[in-house]
Design a protein around this motif. Structure first.
Motif, mmCIF file in Angstrom:
data_model
loop_
_atom_site.group_PDB
_atom_site.id
_atom_site.type_symbol
_atom_site.label_atom_id
_atom_site.label_comp_id
_atom_site.label_asym_id
_atom_site.label_seq_id
_atom_site.Cartn_x
_atom_site.Cartn_y
_atom_site.Cartn_z
ATOM 1 N N GLY A 1 30.202 32.509 -55.473
ATOM 2 C CA GLY A 1 29.049 31.834 -54.882
ATOM 3 C C GLY A 1 29.403 30.970 -53.683
ATOM 4 O O GLY A 1 28.523 30.578 -52.916
ATOM 5 N N PHE A 2 30.694 30.671 -53.521
ATOM 6 C CA PHE A 2 31.129 29.828 -52.407
ATOM 7 C C PHE A 2 31.996 30.632 -51.447
ATOM 8 O O PHE A 2 33.136 30.953 -51.759
ATOM 9 C CB PHE A 2 31.936 28.628 -52.918
ATOM 10 N N ASN A 3 31.452 30.970 -50.284
ATOM 11 C CA ASN A 3 32.287 31.556 -49.247
ATOM 12 C C ASN A 3 32.711 30.448 -48.281
ATOM 13 O O ASN A 3 32.346 29.277 -48.444
ATOM 14 C CB ASN A 3 31.562 32.690 -48.525
ATOM 15 N N ASP A 4 33.510 30.781 -47.280
ATOM 16 C CA ASP A 4 34.022 29.764 -46.357
ATOM 17 C C ASP A 4 32.907 29.051 -45.609
ATOM 18 O O ASP A 4 32.984 27.843 -45.360
ATOM 19 C CB ASP A 4 34.989 30.411 -45.359
ATOM 20 N N SER A 5 31.860 29.786 -45.254
ATOM 21 C CA SER A 5 30.756 29.179 -44.510
ATOM 22 C C SER A 5 30.031 28.122 -45.339
ATOM 23 O O SER A 5 29.676 27.051 -44.848
ATOM 24 C CB SER A 5 29.772 30.267 -44.071
ATOM 25 N N VAL A 6 29.819 28.427 -46.612
ATOM 26 C CA VAL A 6 29.162 27.474 -47.505
ATOM 27 C C VAL A 6 30.025 26.232 -47.678
ATOM 28 O O VAL A 6 29.541 25.096 -47.629
ATOM 29 C CB VAL A 6 28.861 28.120 -48.870
ATOM 30 N N MET A 7 31.331 26.434 -47.888
ATOM 31 C CA MET A 7 32.238 25.307 -48.078
ATOM 32 C C MET A 7 32.255 24.406 -46.841
ATOM 33 O O MET A 7 32.230 23.173 -46.953
ATOM 34 C CB MET A 7 33.642 25.832 -48.365
ATOM 35 N N ASP A 8 32.310 25.028 -45.655
ATOM 36 C CA ASP A 8 32.300 24.240 -44.414
ATOM 37 C C ASP A 8 31.015 23.449 -44.269
ATOM 38 O O ASP A 8 31.023 22.283 -43.856
ATOM 39 C CB ASP A 8 32.473 25.166 -43.210
ATOM 40 N N ALA A 9 29.894 24.070 -44.611
ATOM 41 C CA ALA A 9 28.606 23.389 -44.504
ATOM 42 C C ALA A 9 28.565 22.162 -45.411
ATOM 43 O O ALA A 9 28.110 21.095 -45.007
ATOM 44 C CB ALA A 9 27.475 24.350 -44.853
ATOM 45 N N ILE A 10 29.049 22.319 -46.631
ATOM 46 C CA ILE A 10 29.060 21.196 -47.576
ATOM 47 C C ILE A 10 29.918 20.060 -47.055
ATOM 48 O O ILE A 10 29.507 18.889 -47.083
ATOM 49 C CB ILE A 10 29.565 21.660 -48.958
ATOM 50 N N GLU A 11 31.107 20.372 -46.554
ATOM 51 C CA GLU A 11 32.015 19.334 -46.047
ATOM 52 C C GLU A 11 31.435 18.636 -44.825
ATOM 53 O O GLU A 11 31.810 17.502 -44.523
ATOM 54 C CB GLU A 11 33.374 19.951 -45.702
ATOM 55 N N ASN A 12 30.525 19.299 -44.120
ATOM 56 C CA ASN A 12 29.865 18.690 -42.969
ATOM 57 C C ASN A 12 28.594 17.941 -43.344
ATOM 58 O O ASN A 12 27.840 17.510 -42.476
ATOM 59 C CB ASN A 12 29.538 19.758 -41.924
ATOM 60 N N GLY A 13 28.342 17.798 -44.640
ATOM 61 C CA GLY A 13 27.208 16.996 -45.092
ATOM 62 C C GLY A 13 25.909 17.737 -45.272
ATOM 63 O O GLY A 13 24.868 17.107 -45.509
ATOM 64 N N VAL A 14 25.934 19.072 -45.173
ATOM 65 C CA VAL A 14 24.711 19.841 -45.355
ATOM 66 C C VAL A 14 24.407 19.984 -46.845
ATOM 67 O O VAL A 14 25.260 20.433 -47.608
ATOM 68 C CB VAL A 14 24.848 21.252 -44.733
ATOM 69 N N PRO A 15 23.222 19.578 -47.307
ATOM 70 C CA PRO A 15 22.868 19.763 -48.721
ATOM 71 C C PRO A 15 22.650 21.239 -49.019
ATOM 72 O O PRO A 15 21.872 21.906 -48.346
ATOM 73 C CB PRO A 15 21.567 18.968 -48.875
ATOM 74 N N ILE A 16 23.362 21.753 -50.009
ATOM 75 C CA ILE A 16 23.285 23.159 -50.390
ATOM 76 C C ILE A 16 22.714 23.258 -51.807
ATOM 77 O O ILE A 16 23.082 22.478 -52.683
ATOM 78 C CB ILE A 16 24.678 23.819 -50.350
ATOM 79 N N ALA A 17 21.831 24.226 -52.016
ATOM 80 C CA ALA A 17 21.197 24.382 -53.328
ATOM 81 C C ALA A 17 21.269 25.822 -53.799
ATOM 82 O O ALA A 17 20.984 26.748 -53.032
ATOM 83 C CB ALA A 17 19.751 23.925 -53.285
ATOM 84 N N PHE A 18 21.666 26.010 -55.046
ATOM 85 C CA PHE A 18 21.556 27.294 -55.721
ATOM 86 C C PHE A 18 20.334 27.231 -56.634
ATOM 87 O O PHE A 18 20.208 26.306 -57.444
ATOM 88 C CB PHE A 18 22.788 27.601 -56.577
#
Length: 202
Positions: free
Chosen positions: A38-55
């Motif tokens: 469920g976590f690819n590199d793009s998702v991980m980068d987005a999270i570290e940049n403060g983007v709220p991610i929801a499944f």
């Protein structure tokens, strides 16, 4: 000036749902499941940049029918959200749904990933709605949401491949559910006594 690091887009494994389990506690049917990849590199980068991610997990309990379409007995929509606080260096996790609500703060990446990818003890139906002589199964699907992020993230991340990422529908094995059933997980290597549950071949 705002700088956001985004890795090059590469082909990665599609997410899928595994270890779907079902059981009861009291008069409520609960289910478990786990999302993998469920976590690819793009998702991980987005999270570290403060983007709220929801499944968002769409969970259904269905009754099998031989002569017509399977019957939807009950459903639940569970939302897992993670938001990184770069000032405090913490990850804020929340889980919401029908009869489901919790919030957890962690500093550990592995912890928040496990929380985001795992469904545990999710209520799906009352045992009063079930018939011991009928066959049932859990059907579940997962989607990744980035629709409600603020400017400028909504523009910066709209082109990334995870914007509409979703896992295909997955199903548990057919079950005969006993109202006295104890919660269990369908783990092939760890066999559990099945006095109160009957796995049926598809």
């Amino acid at each position: 000036m705002l700088f956001i690091v985004i890795r090059p887009v590469v082909a990665e494994a599609s997410p899928s749902l595994v270890n779907i389990g079902v059981g009861t506690k009291g008069k409520i049917v609960f289910m478990n499941a786990r999302l993998i990849d469920g976590f690819n590199d793009s998702v991980m980068d987005a999270i570290e940049n403060g983007v709220p991610i929801a499944f968002t997990f769409l969970v259904e309990l269905r009754q099998k029918n031989s002569l017509w379409n399977d019957t939807l007995v009950s459903d639940n929509t569970i939302k897992h959200t993670i938001k990184y606080d770069s000032l405090k260096k913490i990850y804020r996790f929340s889980e919401t749904g029908k009869r489901v609500k919790r919030k957890i703060i962690t500093r550990n990446k592995e912890n928040y990933q496990k929380l985001m990818l795992t469904l545990e003890n999710i209520p799906i139906a009352s045992t009063r709605r079930l018939n011991l002589n009928k066959k049932y199964y859990i059907r579940i699907k997962a989607n990744l949401e980035t629709d409600h992020i603020w400017f400028p993230f909504n523009h910066l991340f709209s082109f990334l491949p995870f914007n509409n990422l979703e896992a295909a529908w997955a199903e548990s094995s057919p079950l005969s559910i006993n109202p006295d059933l104890a919660l269990l997980e369908n783990k092939p290597k760890n066999k559990t006594p099945r006095d109160n549950i009957k796995q049926l071949k598809k």
